[in-house]
Write a protein that holds these residues in place. Structure first.
Motif, mmCIF file in Angstrom:
data_model
loop_
_atom_site.group_PDB
_atom_site.id
_atom_site.type_symbol
_atom_site.label_atom_id
_atom_site.label_comp_id
_atom_site.label_asym_id
_atom_site.label_seq_id
_atom_site.Cartn_x
_atom_site.Cartn_y
_atom_site.Cartn_z
ATOM 1 N N UNK A 33 11.521 3.365 -103.902
ATOM 2 C CA UNK A 33 11.070 3.594 -102.536
ATOM 3 C C UNK A 33 10.122 4.792 -102.550
ATOM 4 N N UNK A 34 8.920 4.604 -102.023
ATOM 5 C CA UNK A 34 7.950 5.700 -101.956
ATOM 6 C C UNK A 34 7.927 6.275 -100.546
ATOM 7 N N UNK A 35 7.203 7.347 -100.374
ATOM 8 C CA UNK A 35 7.101 7.948 -99.042
ATOM 9 C C UNK A 35 6.460 6.998 -98.050
ATOM 10 N N UNK A 42 15.914 7.526 -91.877
ATOM 11 C CA UNK A 42 17.015 7.663 -92.826
ATOM 12 C C UNK A 42 17.086 9.055 -93.435
ATOM 13 N N UNK A 43 16.011 9.803 -93.401
ATOM 14 C CA UNK A 43 16.017 11.161 -93.939
ATOM 15 C C UNK A 43 16.190 11.185 -95.441
ATOM 16 N N UNK A 44 16.782 12.267 -95.936
ATOM 17 C CA UNK A 44 16.928 12.433 -97.381
ATOM 18 C C UNK A 44 18.081 11.621 -97.961
#
Length: 85
Positions: A33-35, A42-44
């Motif tokens: 998953x990329x930025x 979902x956050x970190x």
């Protein structure tokens, strides 16, 4: 001159330890998953891998196409890993 020889030794050492990832058509992989594809809500604590996806096409060395309608482009092997069932 001395600096060039040092860089060549370091490159040779690195290249001897790197193991390229090679997938075959039909293998199942997970995609990192990329930025750009991450859900911002979902956050970190969100997932770092998504899938599984089946490899349908070998495009060029290290580049594969995955079976999914929402992923029309090719993916580099650096962003894929084997899916263990």
């Amino acid at each position: 001159m001395r600096n060039v020889a040092y860089k060549q030794r370091i490159a040779k050492y690195y290249d001897s330890r790197v193991k390229p990832i090679a997938f075959k058509i039909g293998d199942w992989v997970m995609r990192k998953v990329s930025l750009a594809t991450k859900n911002p809500t979902e956050g970190t604590l969100g997932p770092t891998w998504e899938g599984p996806y089946e490899i349908t096409k070998f495009c060029r060395p290290g580049t594969y196409q995955l079976r999914d309608q929402s992923l029309p482009h090719h993916w580099n092997a650096d962003h894929l890993k084997y899916y263990c069932k």
